[in-house]
Design a protein around this motif. Sequence first.
Motif, PDB file in Angstrom:
ATOM      1  N   LEU A 155      32.647  12.641  30.612  1.00 30.64           N
ATOM      2  CA  LEU A 155      31.506  13.156  30.623  1.00 30.64           C
ATOM      3  C   LEU A 155      30.052  12.069  30.502  1.00 30.64           C
ATOM      4  O   LEU A 155      29.800  10.938  29.641  1.00 30.64           O
ATOM      5  CB  LEU A 155      31.361  14.270  29.112  1.00 30.64           C
ATOM      6  N   GLY A 156      29.065  11.811  31.822  1.00 28.98           N
ATOM      7  CA  GLY A 156      27.797  11.013  31.885  1.00 28.98           C
ATOM      8  C   GLY A 156      27.197  12.257  30.669  1.00 28.98           C
ATOM      9  O   GLY A 156      27.204  12.171  29.513  1.00 28.98           O
ATOM     10  N   ILE A 157      25.469  12.115  31.391  1.00 25.79           N
ATOM     11  CA  ILE A 157      24.885  12.259  30.517  1.00 25.79           C
ATOM     12  C   ILE A 157      24.753  13.559  29.574  1.00 25.79           C
ATOM     13  O   ILE A 157      25.798  14.809  30.019  1.00 25.79           O
ATOM     14  CB  ILE A 157      22.853  12.673  31.024  1.00 25.79           C
ATOM     15  N   ASN A 158      24.558  13.727  28.495  1.00 29.71           N
ATOM     16  CA  ASN A 158      25.523  15.334  27.776  1.00 29.71           C
ATOM     17  C   ASN A 158      24.007  15.493  27.039  1.00 29.71           C
ATOM     18  O   ASN A 158      23.784  16.897  27.263  1.00 29.71           O
ATOM     19  CB  ASN A 158      26.706  14.306  26.728  1.00 29.71           C
ATOM     20  N   GLY A 159      23.556  15.249  25.315  1.00 30.57           N
ATOM     21  CA  GLY A 159      22.955  15.880  24.750  1.00 30.57           C
ATOM     22  C   GLY A 159      21.365  15.112  25.562  1.00 30.57           C
ATOM     23  O   GLY A 159      21.374  14.108  26.034  1.00 30.57           O
ATOM     24  N   LEU A 160      20.615  16.309  25.820  1.00 26.99           N
ATOM     25  CA  LEU A 160      18.705  15.730  25.661  1.00 26.99           C
ATOM     26  C   LEU A 160      18.241  16.634  24.825  1.00 26.99           C
ATOM     27  O   LEU A 160      18.024  17.136  25.070  1.00 26.99           O
ATOM     28  CB  LEU A 160      18.780  15.360  27.249  1.00 26.99           C
ATOM     29  N   HIS A 161      17.115  15.296  24.522  1.00 23.06           N
ATOM     30  CA  HIS A 161      15.829  15.943  24.172  1.00 23.06           C
ATOM     31  C   HIS A 161      14.880  15.413  24.718  1.00 23.06           C
ATOM     32  O   HIS A 161      14.536  14.281  24.704  1.00 23.06           O
ATOM     33  CB  HIS A 161      16.166  16.123  22.741  1.00 23.06           C
ATOM     34  N   VAL A 162      13.069  16.096  24.280  1.00 21.65           N
ATOM     35  CA  VAL A 162      11.969  15.475  24.498  1.00 21.65           C
ATOM     36  C   VAL A 162      11.528  15.485  23.211  1.00 21.65           C
ATOM     37  O   VAL A 162      11.197  16.071  22.379  1.00 21.65           O
ATOM     38  CB  VAL A 162      11.364  16.516  25.376  1.00 21.65           C
ATOM     39  N   LYS A 163      10.654  13.817  23.213  1.00 19.44           N
ATOM     40  CA  LYS A 163       9.766  14.303  22.052  1.00 19.44           C
ATOM     41  C   LYS A 163       8.653  13.069  22.538  1.00 19.44           C
ATOM     42  O   LYS A 163       8.768  12.003  23.482  1.00 19.44           O
ATOM     43  CB  LYS A 163      10.508  12.691  20.704  1.00 19.44           C
ATOM     44  N   GLY A 164       7.342  13.534  22.229  1.00 18.50           N
ATOM     45  CA  GLY A 164       6.545  12.861  23.289  1.00 18.50           C
ATOM     46  C   GLY A 164       6.631  13.092  25.086  1.00 18.50           C
ATOM     47  O   GLY A 164       7.139  14.118  24.968  1.00 18.50           O
ATOM     48  N   SER A 165       6.650  12.204  25.581  1.00 17.88           N
ATOM     49  CA  SER A 165       6.877  12.169  26.804  1.00 17.88           C
ATOM     50  C   SER A 165       7.882  11.727  27.081  1.00 17.88           C
ATOM     51  O   SER A 165       7.876  11.597  28.392  1.00 17.88           O
ATOM     52  CB  SER A 165       5.192  11.252  27.557  1.00 17.88           C
ATOM     53  N   TYR A 166       8.347  11.113  26.520  1.00 17.11           N
ATOM     54  CA  TYR A 166       9.953  11.108  26.581  1.00 17.11           C
ATOM     55  C   TYR A 166      11.126  11.544  26.208  1.00 17.11           C
ATOM     56  O   TYR A 166      11.415  12.251  25.297  1.00 17.11           O
ATOM     57  CB  TYR A 166      10.185   9.703  26.026  1.00 17.11           C
ATOM     58  N   LEU A 167      12.029  11.509  27.738  1.00 17.20           N
ATOM     59  CA  LEU A 167      13.122  12.543  27.481  1.00 17.20           C
ATOM     60  C   LEU A 167      14.664  11.412  26.627  1.00 17.20           C
ATOM     61  O   LEU A 167      14.744  10.274  27.129  1.00 17.20           O
ATOM     62  CB  LEU A 167      13.697  12.577  29.046  1.00 17.20           C
ATOM     63  N   HIS A 168      14.889  11.199  25.771  1.00 17.92           N
ATOM     64  CA  HIS A 168      16.321  10.987  25.408  1.00 17.92           C
ATOM     65  C   HIS A 168      17.566  11.693  25.607  1.00 17.92           C
ATOM     66  O   HIS A 168      17.458  13.236  25.791  1.00 17.92           O
ATOM     67  CB  HIS A 168      16.062  10.721  23.615  1.00 17.92           C
ATOM     68  N   PHE A 169      18.254  10.563  25.916  1.00 22.32           N
ATOM     69  CA  PHE A 169      19.933  11.100  26.090  1.00 22.32           C
ATOM     70  C   PHE A 169      20.306  10.596  25.645  1.00 22.32           C
ATOM     71  O   PHE A 169      21.017   9.300  25.681  1.00 22.32           O
ATOM     72  CB  PHE A 169      19.707  11.313  28.271  1.00 22.32           C
ATOM     73  N   THR A 170      22.048  11.159  25.707  1.00 23.44           N
ATOM     74  CA  THR A 170      23.138  10.202  25.253  1.00 23.44           C
ATOM     75  C   THR A 170      24.153  10.497  27.229  1.00 23.44           C
ATOM     76  O   THR A 170      23.628  10.325  27.272  1.00 23.44           O
ATOM     77  CB  THR A 170      24.062  11.043  24.240  1.00 23.44           C
TER      78      THR A 170
END
Length: 343
Positions: A203-218
């Motif tokens: 599994l590559g990209i898993n969780g993803l959440h946006v804060k401000g203008s950034y997408l954070h992802f594991t």
Amino acid sequence: MFFIRRIQILSIAFLVGGRPPPSFTSNPPPPISTSSPTTQLIAVAPNSLFLENIAVRSSGELLLTSVMSPTLLTLNPKTINGTFDAVHTFPNSTGITGITEYQPGVFALVASMLNTTTRRATPGSVVIWKVDFNSATPNVSALGGLPALSGANGLTSLPDLPDILLAADSAEGTVWQLDACSGTARLALSDLSMQPGVPAPGLGINGLHVKGSYLHFTNSVAGTLSRVKLSVSQNGFVVAAGAVEMLAKLQPAGQAPDDFALDGQGRAWVTVHPGAVSLLASGSEGSANASWSQAIVAGNAQGNDTGLIQPTSAAFGRGDSVEAQMLYVTTSAGQVVKVDTRG
Ligand SMILES: *[C@@H]1O[C@H](CO)[C@@H](O)[C@H](O)[C@H]1NC(C)=O
Ligand SMILES: *[C@@H]1O[C@H](CO)[C@@H](O)[C@H](O)[C@H]1NC(C)=O
Ligand SMILES: *[C@@H]1O[C@H](CO)[C@@H](O)[C@H](O)[C@H]1NC(C)=O
Ligand SMILES: *[C@@H]1O[C@H](CO)[C@@H](O)[C@H](O)[C@H]1NC(C)=O
Ligand SMILES: *[C@@H]1O[C@H](CO)[C@@H](O)[C@H](O)[C@H]1NC(C)=O
Ligand SMILES: *[C@@H]1O[C@H](CO)[C@@H](O)[C@H](O)[C@H]1NC(C)=O
């Protein structure tokens, strides 16, 4: 998002007896000022049903998904050993992955026909559904399909443009965009940092959440938390507005990050297989390039804490200011664990 097998942990040398101290990366670790939060097992799903993702309603009730069930569940976290009640069962699916609230009281989720061995969805089976709690009985309708998705996983929306949903494909290493109004889908992001790197069932990209203008992802296989700045073009297309920055690589190696919750300070509370919750934070605002510090705040890196077996997702409580500091964590053993992040 989901892992069926235990991941072998190679490095346990730094842990000596009892509750492990917070583990920091060696380079360069700005310390996080948090003591070990208290954790409480508040419920276990019947038959230890594999819990995959969590969202919290404004009422404080938890919404829970499972890769092993097409039924969305709800649990009142204020009742110890409360019941897991069915909200809705989705047709033509065997499991549900990501869930997110994109309008007040309106949640979107990803349902599909999932093979839990290969961790891949049957081609053409991925559908994003809407569950609207603003009516007497939840109003459920399909928003649109993501026929190209084969590794359906996390789901999020843009805070400023909430009708734009972003869905992670763990198999292809991509992020797809679905317009909740029109049901139109398009490929938004594709990057090496999102790829599984190895054949199924990685599994590559898993969780993803946006804060401000950034997408954070594991990325589970890579063991990383990354971010990328987003921009939205005039025709509503989400695009990357810069290079992906790797914020942290989990230590010790061999651990696999799953979904996470971002707090008001921009810190990430990351569920990590086989058995930890790690707090990742930047030393100074905006710092990147693998410079984020990390500390295990619940469970441990070797995964032998029976109170936190393969955590999959985390979300903060809602209601009063105390509840907002309670982190609810799901596990693949059906556990719902409350972590008091007040330290
Ligand atoms: C977990 O594993 C570590 C290292 O092998 C050991 O020291 C510790 O006692 C174990 N804890 C539990 C709860 O089994
Ligand atoms: C909750 O259920 C567990 C397992 O059945 C049991 O050990 C525990 O005592 C229960 N807790 C409460 C407060 O009822
Ligand atoms: C389920 O799938 C079948 C076969 O593809 C299709 O005919 C049917 O309309 C689908 N049902 C729903 C509720 O989407
Ligand atoms: C899942 O995929 C595996 C490997 O391709 C296959 O052997 C198995 O039959 C599949 N399971 C289901 C329920 O389709
Ligand atoms: C339920 O959703 C459908 C589709 O969005 C809409 O047409 C209908 O008015 C909604 N019903 C209620 C009671 O909100
Ligand atoms: C990231 O760190 C490496 C190694 O310290 C350094 O060479 C590189 O310039 C850094 N990149 C950025 C964008 O700061």
